[in-house]
Design an enzyme around this catalytic site. Sequence first.
Site, PDB file in Angstrom:
ATOM      1  N   SER A 140      36.675  42.185  -1.392  1.00  0.00           N
ATOM      2  CA  SER A 140      36.153  43.406  -0.787  1.00  0.00           C
ATOM      3  C   SER A 140      37.261  44.445  -0.642  1.00  0.00           C
ATOM      4  O   SER A 140      37.038  45.637  -0.834  1.00  0.00           O
ATOM      5  CB  SER A 140      35.530  43.109   0.571  1.00  0.00           C
ATOM      6  OG  SER A 140      34.278  42.500   0.397  1.00  0.00           O
TER       7      SER A 140
ATOM      8  N   ASN B 160      28.044  38.150  -3.845  1.00  0.00           N
ATOM      9  CA  ASN B 160      28.659  37.283  -2.850  1.00  0.00           C
ATOM     10  C   ASN B 160      29.979  37.752  -2.248  1.00  0.00           C
ATOM     11  O   ASN B 160      30.363  37.277  -1.194  1.00  0.00           O
ATOM     12  CB  ASN B 160      28.888  35.901  -3.456  1.00  0.00           C
ATOM     13  CG  ASN B 160      27.602  35.218  -3.828  1.00  0.00           C
ATOM     14  OD1 ASN B 160      26.708  35.088  -3.014  1.00  0.00           O
ATOM     15  ND2 ASN B 160      27.505  34.793  -5.076  1.00  0.00           N
ATOM     16  N   TYR B 161      30.688  38.616  -2.907  1.00  0.00           N
ATOM     17  CA  TYR B 161      32.040  38.915  -2.442  1.00  0.00           C
ATOM     18  C   TYR B 161      32.279  40.346  -2.013  1.00  0.00           C
ATOM     19  O   TYR B 161      33.111  40.608  -1.156  1.00  0.00           O
ATOM     20  CB  TYR B 161      33.044  38.559  -3.533  1.00  0.00           C
ATOM     21  CG  TYR B 161      33.208  37.077  -3.680  1.00  0.00           C
ATOM     22  CD1 TYR B 161      33.959  36.364  -2.755  1.00  0.00           C
ATOM     23  CD2 TYR B 161      32.603  36.390  -4.712  1.00  0.00           C
ATOM     24  CE1 TYR B 161      34.105  35.006  -2.869  1.00  0.00           C
ATOM     25  CE2 TYR B 161      32.745  35.022  -4.840  1.00  0.00           C
ATOM     26  CZ  TYR B 161      33.498  34.335  -3.916  1.00  0.00           C
ATOM     27  OH  TYR B 161      33.644  32.990  -4.020  1.00  0.00           O
ATOM     28  N   ILE B 162      31.612  41.253  -2.643  1.00  0.00           N
ATOM     29  CA  ILE B 162      31.840  42.644  -2.293  1.00  0.00           C
ATOM     30  C   ILE B 162      30.939  43.006  -1.123  1.00  0.00           C
ATOM     31  O   ILE B 162      29.715  42.919  -1.231  1.00  0.00           O
ATOM     32  CB  ILE B 162      31.537  43.553  -3.491  1.00  0.00           C
ATOM     33  CG1 ILE B 162      32.505  43.240  -4.628  1.00  0.00           C
ATOM     34  CG2 ILE B 162      31.609  45.004  -3.085  1.00  0.00           C
ATOM     35  CD1 ILE B 162      32.123  43.870  -5.938  1.00  0.00           C
TER      36      ILE B 162
ATOM     37  N   SER C  79      30.226  38.584  -8.049  1.00  0.00           N
ATOM     38  CA  SER C  79      31.000  39.286  -7.031  1.00  0.00           C
ATOM     39  C   SER C  79      30.137  40.307  -6.308  1.00  0.00           C
ATOM     40  O   SER C  79      30.271  40.503  -5.106  1.00  0.00           O
ATOM     41  CB  SER C  79      32.218  39.960  -7.649  1.00  0.00           C
ATOM     42  OG  SER C  79      31.869  40.676  -8.799  1.00  0.00           O
TER      43      SER C  79
END
EC number: 5.6.2.1
Length: 938
Positions: free
Chosen positions: A691, A895-897, A892
């Site tokens: 992030s 799930n990640y950003i 991403s």
Amino acid sequence: MSSSEDDRPLAAVRGARTNGTSSTVSADTNGTTPGPIPTNKNSKSVSSRLDKMANKSTNGVRPINAAGISLVNGSVEDSGDLRRGKRKGHQAPIKESSSSEDSDAPLNKRRRTSNGIRKENGFKQEDISSDDDDVPLAKKAAAKRRNMPLTTLVKREKKPPAPPGGGSSDSDIPLATAKLAKEKQRIEQKAAKPAKEMRAEENKATTAAGAKRKSAGNANTSELAKKAGKAPPKKTNGVKKEESSDDDVPLAKKRKGAAQKPIESTKKATGKKTKDIDTKPTAAKGKGKAKEETPAEADEEEEEEYKWWENQAETDGTQKWTTLMHNGVLFPPAYESLPKHVKMKYGGVEVTLPLEAEEVAGFFGAMLDTQHASNPTFAENFFKDFQAILKHVNILSFQKCDFKPMYDYFEEKKAEKKALGLAGRKALKAEKDKAEEKYLYCYLDGRKEKVGNFRVEPPGLFRGRGEHPKTGMVKARVQPEQVTINIGKEATVPAPPPGHSWADVIHDNTVTWLATWKENINGNIKYVMLAATSSLKGMSDFKKFEKARELKNHIDRIREDYTRDLKSELMADRQRATAMYLIDKLALRAGNEKSDDEADTVGCCSLRYEHITLEPPNVVVFDFLGKDSIRFYQKTPVIHQVFKNLKIFKKAPKTKGDMIFDRLDTTQLNKHLQNYMQGLSAKVFRTYNASWTMQEQLDEIPNEGAVHEKYAAYNLANKKVAILCNHQRTVSTTHETMMQKQEEKIKGLRYQKLRLKRMILSLEPTRKKKNPAFFKPDPEIDDEEWIKEHQFSLVEQEKERITKKFEKDNEKLQENGEKVLKDKELKERLQVIKDMEAEFKTENKTGKIEPKRGATVEKLEAQIQKMEERIKKQETEAQVREDNKTVALGTSKINYIDPRLTVMFCKKYGVPIEKIFAKTLRDKFKWAIESADGDWKF
DNA sequence: CTAAGCGAGTCGGGATTCAGTAT
DNA sequence: CATACTGAATCCCGACTCGCTTA
């Protein structure tokens, strides 16, 4: 590799950033928030590093099962041998590091060995202490700690889980401005919405906005909003605190109030719904239901859907619900035996199998055309399980088995389905949907929530990823007797299929699953849970990102500490520090231990000797298979101490197969991390760095140009994060051919362009002298051979087209009962082909083309212009396709950003959110869409 | 020449189900 | 260690794009 810079200790780098003395573009505005460690030096560092990664990572094509060995050789009787030979048969018996004392025990190749450890201990005294000349340590650290931002301290003392949006650096945005900004965004956003959705929200939005606007001057927002029949438009988490013009009610009280309301309404709703759901399974199933609610209608009317992010009702988190109702799980249809004429053959003879065996044989038969069928392990595992299920049927040799008849039958079935046509398939789908309808939703605390995977996994052959030792084993059919149902006490327990019973029915409200069972391959537990769009998942997603954001407040100290500990005299500490460095810098996963009956993949803590190669002075090459057997290949410079440490960790007698971090495991690591921050674990670093990188990348995008340009820029940023996280995909099997096709197409366009130019010259030969550059031959297509081929295929295409058209015309005429055209007509029509060929011929000879009638230089030039645009478009498209063939952006993004970053980007840059978040993601991230605005910061 | 229609092929997204992490 | 939850790639299907034809 400009090593001098990379050698700088992290602390120094960070120092530069924090002081704001660095020229870093990405430097944080307030100068305190730390970036991810990877930011090695200057402004370009992140991107350049990522670019490097992109290039270096060999475009990590997923390793295909090397064994192309066909089963045809070697009989099934051999299978035992195959099996033995396959994996680590040579492995020495495992010594448990703790117990064993005998020093001459052979090294175990995979695990840390007692041997290794003892050696490390020995070396610990000489090596570690000796290389530690430049002792910094305790004092410094203590000093640093004193400098810790106040907020951190306060927060940690007071309330462990900071209320969302509380606590951080953004609190100084003046509320009024913030409100205005937010409102502006809301309006803009509305404008950006596609008409359909807009209509749905129109009422709500306008009234709320209106109420707000009025109130902006003086009054009490929530009052007005209430009058408008709406809940107070609260901004919650994230940026602004609700320190409110609202009033002077203490925050705590307010929160309570907010929390209470939903509960009440919940109860009411619950009552209603209870009746609803209770009656459904019994009486009202068929007709009554269909008319009572088209889903769309139902959704829109009631609901006033629950916006959990608008009230801070922080339960302590252990209790997940108070009431829970659902209809259980959907089992796959029972197996139906194949028609009599479809049988597998054994030694050329048809065999009749018991029903269960036939089903299993069919599993394999259906996969004959896949990679799996030719994977020896797969076949071997399958055959073993197959034999076990055969009972008395005498099938001893896999080689003699012929599943082709089954395969053919399945193909036939597929074709039949296709032949059904659209209408038929729609009907089938409708039927299926109806059967699934009642499982789609459950009621959690009275609110209708979507269930995720309510279908019990059907039996089949276990695939597994990478070189999984269990691939091909039979995944058994799950019986209701294996399934435990979790449901509210007050709810009616869904009836198991007739003649069956549930394993158990429990009422555990500390977990989120609705049903569970144990799978037979690995003994893993499977759960039925809510969909990603549900409030439960949404809340935990939100918490995940908040946790990652909180890491900002601790990251400096953590980095200082581990940088220091890189020189610790305690082997365990030094290893831990080194591991943390890698996790932080390379976004590695934690790396839990795995057993021998799983694929051999690793993460940070489980890295082994052979996974790391050291290239002095400071470059480390990582090459290993990570999660899902995805290759992680990276050449990266590290700081000196880390390089030194890794060298130590690889020191003899360690060798291939030995653990690098033999004094560390994930549990210890995470325990250590907990000391810094509640709930901190290794994976948080991944979220955080992903992030953070995204924020950094987005900040660099200029707010100008067309939407599609901004969108492209977003994707580029997204891609960098994906590369950071090593999110890969296998190049699709069609990729190469698609690229070739596209290239051919581009060449064709270039040729067309060339011809247009030649036409100009035919009109005005003098132009060549005036503008020689323009008429210079295109280097891409100076190949005569190609031109001829291309011309030929153009001619062929044209022929085909004309013939087809001719046939079609005839069909039409026939339908209308008119006379059919004669072949002579076709021949006449094909006359143009001759012209074409002639034209090409003279063109090839003289380089001249007669332009069409009415052509002018101007027109031709315009066409050339257009052609150039098309070429450019195709070329960039091809480039992107090539660049992204191994990068998966989705993971991403999902799930990640932090989704609020994307929302921020969209609002700030005026990019419609639906361009970036597809429907389901918009649902999943609703909380973010409604709570973040254009100046939100991760 | 433009708008609309059409069919093939591509692409994106959701479903699936396996693989991790964390406690 | 079992349990529970997140994360991951891939499969598969529907929808949409694109180039072309036709009105």
